[in-house]
Enzyme design. Structure first.
Site, mmCIF file in Angstrom:
data_model
loop_
_atom_site.group_PDB
_atom_site.id
_atom_site.type_symbol
_atom_site.label_atom_id
_atom_site.label_comp_id
_atom_site.label_asym_id
_atom_site.label_seq_id
_atom_site.Cartn_x
_atom_site.Cartn_y
_atom_site.Cartn_z
ATOM 1 N N SER A 161 -12.350 3.869 43.978
ATOM 2 C CA SER A 161 -12.694 3.063 42.799
ATOM 3 C C SER A 161 -14.197 2.966 42.597
ATOM 4 O O SER A 161 -14.966 2.953 43.569
ATOM 5 C CB SER A 161 -12.117 1.661 43.024
ATOM 6 O OG SER A 161 -12.727 0.730 42.157
ATOM 7 N N TYR A 164 -11.071 -6.175 47.009
ATOM 8 C CA TYR A 164 -10.505 -4.943 46.446
ATOM 9 C C TYR A 164 -11.431 -3.757 46.746
ATOM 10 O O TYR A 164 -11.004 -2.718 47.255
ATOM 11 C CB TYR A 164 -10.320 -5.099 44.937
ATOM 12 C CG TYR A 164 -9.947 -3.809 44.263
ATOM 13 C CD1 TYR A 164 -8.664 -3.287 44.391
ATOM 14 C CD2 TYR A 164 -10.879 -3.085 43.523
ATOM 15 C CE1 TYR A 164 -8.321 -2.087 43.794
ATOM 16 C CE2 TYR A 164 -10.542 -1.886 42.918
ATOM 17 C CZ TYR A 164 -9.258 -1.394 43.058
ATOM 18 O OH TYR A 164 -8.927 -0.199 42.474
HETATM 19 C C1 UGA Z 1 -10.627 -1.686 36.724
HETATM 20 C C2 UGA Z 1 -9.324 -1.782 37.520
HETATM 21 O O1 UGA Z 1 -8.749 -3.067 37.408
HETATM 22 C C3 UGA Z 1 -9.492 -1.440 38.958
HETATM 23 O O2 UGA Z 1 -8.218 -1.297 39.560
HETATM 24 C C4 UGA Z 1 -10.269 -0.170 39.074
HETATM 25 O O3 UGA Z 1 -10.458 0.210 40.382
HETATM 26 C C5 UGA Z 1 -11.579 -0.371 38.381
HETATM 27 O O4 UGA Z 1 -11.310 -0.536 37.006
HETATM 28 C C6 UGA Z 1 -12.498 0.760 38.561
HETATM 29 O O5 UGA Z 1 -12.367 1.683 37.805
HETATM 30 O O6 UGA Z 1 -13.290 0.684 39.454
HETATM 31 P P1 UGA Z 1 -12.426 -3.315 35.820
HETATM 32 O O7 UGA Z 1 -13.535 -2.389 35.501
HETATM 33 O O8 UGA Z 1 -12.797 -4.690 36.226
HETATM 34 O O9 UGA Z 1 -11.479 -2.789 36.978
HETATM 35 O O10 UGA Z 1 -11.474 -3.256 34.527
HETATM 36 P P2 UGA Z 1 -10.981 -4.370 33.520
HETATM 37 O O11 UGA Z 1 -10.193 -5.422 34.209
HETATM 38 O O12 UGA Z 1 -10.326 -3.685 32.385
HETATM 39 O O13 UGA Z 1 -12.338 -5.031 33.028
HETATM 40 C C7 UGA Z 1 -13.244 -4.314 32.211
HETATM 41 C C8 UGA Z 1 -14.352 -5.230 31.781
HETATM 42 O O14 UGA Z 1 -13.806 -6.270 30.961
HETATM 43 C C9 UGA Z 1 -15.062 -5.952 32.918
HETATM 44 O O15 UGA Z 1 -16.418 -6.060 32.606
HETATM 45 C C10 UGA Z 1 -14.409 -7.318 32.974
HETATM 46 O O16 UGA Z 1 -15.240 -8.315 33.487
HETATM 47 C C11 UGA Z 1 -14.120 -7.542 31.509
HETATM 48 N N1 UGA Z 1 -12.958 -8.426 31.261
HETATM 49 C C12 UGA Z 1 -11.761 -8.156 31.816
HETATM 50 C C13 UGA Z 1 -13.135 -9.501 30.422
HETATM 51 O O17 UGA Z 1 -14.236 -9.764 29.916
HETATM 52 N N2 UGA Z 1 -12.051 -10.298 30.177
HETATM 53 C C14 UGA Z 1 -10.827 -10.057 30.716
HETATM 54 O O18 UGA Z 1 -9.894 -10.826 30.452
HETATM 55 C C15 UGA Z 1 -10.674 -8.959 31.551
#
Ligand code: UGA
Length: 326
Positions: A129, A154
């Protein structure tokens, strides 16, 4: 040729298995259908795979070693393996830490151990990841940067996977490649991730929780590009017999850091609806920005992402509109 796909009912697992089956390959799929998110969605993904007669499925938990050994004992000819089964989700790991060690450490070890028993195994590709880069690396992230300062459990378990794979490649000569995925999105995606949550909430007229007041960037990677990359990597195992163990790690991203607020705007435009933004503070364990250097993967296997966010995100939104009507 028989190919093992763990996490076959998961988002990336279903797409990879479908591409392999569509290309005439025989696939053995494993998944525990865990309730981290909607089990019905996972069953629908599996229904798609079950349409192929050369697909065999086992519902089991990879941390249940005896179940794993019993299932794979029936398929001694497995020659390639794609290990995607894991407890995903960065922020969820703060509230459910033991789920992460069970699936991502004990489960990963079971996969390594069972790989030793598969006499014909030529290559094991596994999911790492972008979160392993922690909070303080220069951008874009390069695989040779330090990754020993994770900021979530994680991320720590994903880094542990890379270390465990390296040790097993060294000890037993199993060729392995770790892929650091960068926020993969697309149809049949994950309801816990931002693209799904935002689309669902905007459609329902609910407010959209935006972390760090929107001051975030992500290298969003479209599922079709990821599938193509995985399949290219699969047929390029690291060489055995050199000075280093046969283990490599690559970034697999889109090579662009997109602003979270621009991401919301694309969803709004596609839906023709305006979001109510609920600007919230940074979440513990989260990373402000990700951006993948993909030159090594380009160089070694010819990986080239072809889908911009402007093109890929509307594809997800349109898929979701149809899916949510069913
Ligand atoms: C995702 C996956 O959940 C992980 O399993 C994976 O390993 C990771 O990508 C990765 O590629 O490393 P993440 O980038 O946090 O993690 O993905 P999202 O949950 O879609 O979040 C994307 C962005 O939106 C982040 O900046 C997060 O803080 C933001 N977000 C997310 C919000 O602002 N609100 C939300 O309700 C959810």
């Amino acid at each position: 040729m028989t190919i093992l796909v763990t996490g076959a009912a998961g988002f990336i697992g279903m797409h990879v298995a479908e591409a392999l089956l569509g290309g005439g390959r025989t696939v053995v799929g494993i998944d525990n259908l865990n309730p981290y998110y909607d089990v019905e969605l996972k069953k629908k993904r599996l229904d798609r795979l079950r349409m192929y007669k050369n697909f065999t499925f086992y519902e089991l938990d990879i941390s249940d070693r005896s179940a794993l050994y019993a299932a794979l004992g029936a398929h001694p000819g497995i020659s390639l393996a794609i290990h995607l089964a894991a407890q995903a989700g960065v922020r969820h790991s703060l509230t459910h830490p033991f789920d992460y060690t069970a699936a991502n450490v004990t489960g990963f070890l079971a996969i390594l151990e069972v790989s030793r028993q598969l006499d014909h195994l030529k290559h094991l590709v596994y999911a790492s990841s972008s979160s392993v880069y922690g909070a303080n690396n220069d951008l874009p992230y390069r695989v040779d940067q330090q990754t020993d300062r994770p900021v979530s459990l994680y991320a720590a378990t994903k880094k542990a996977n890379e270390l465990m794979a390296h040790a097993y490649a060294h000890l037993y000569g199993i060729p392995m490649t770790g892929l650091r995925f960068f926020t993969v999105y697309g149809p049949w995606g994950r309801p816990d991730m931002a693209y799904w949550r935002f689309t669902e909430k905007i459609m329902k007229g609910e407010s959209v929780p935006i972390y760090n007041h929107g001051d975030m960037k992500r290298d969003f990677t479209y599922i079709d590009d990821v599938v193509k990359g995985i399949l290219e990597v699969l047929v390029h195992p690291p060489e055995k017999g050199g000075a280093e163990p046969p283990h490599k790690v690559y970034n697999i991203g889109n090579n662009r850091a997109e602003k979270l607020l621009d991401f919301v705007a694309i969803i709004e435009k596609t839906l023709g609806l305006e979001a109510t933004r609920e600007l919230l503070p940074m979440q513990p364990g989260d990373i402000k920005e990700t951006f993948a250097d993909i030159d090594p993967l380009r160089h070694d296997v010819g990986y080239e992402p072809a889908t911009s966010l402007d093109e890929g995100l509307p594809k997800f939104v349109r898929w979701y509109q149809e899916y949510s009507e069913d």
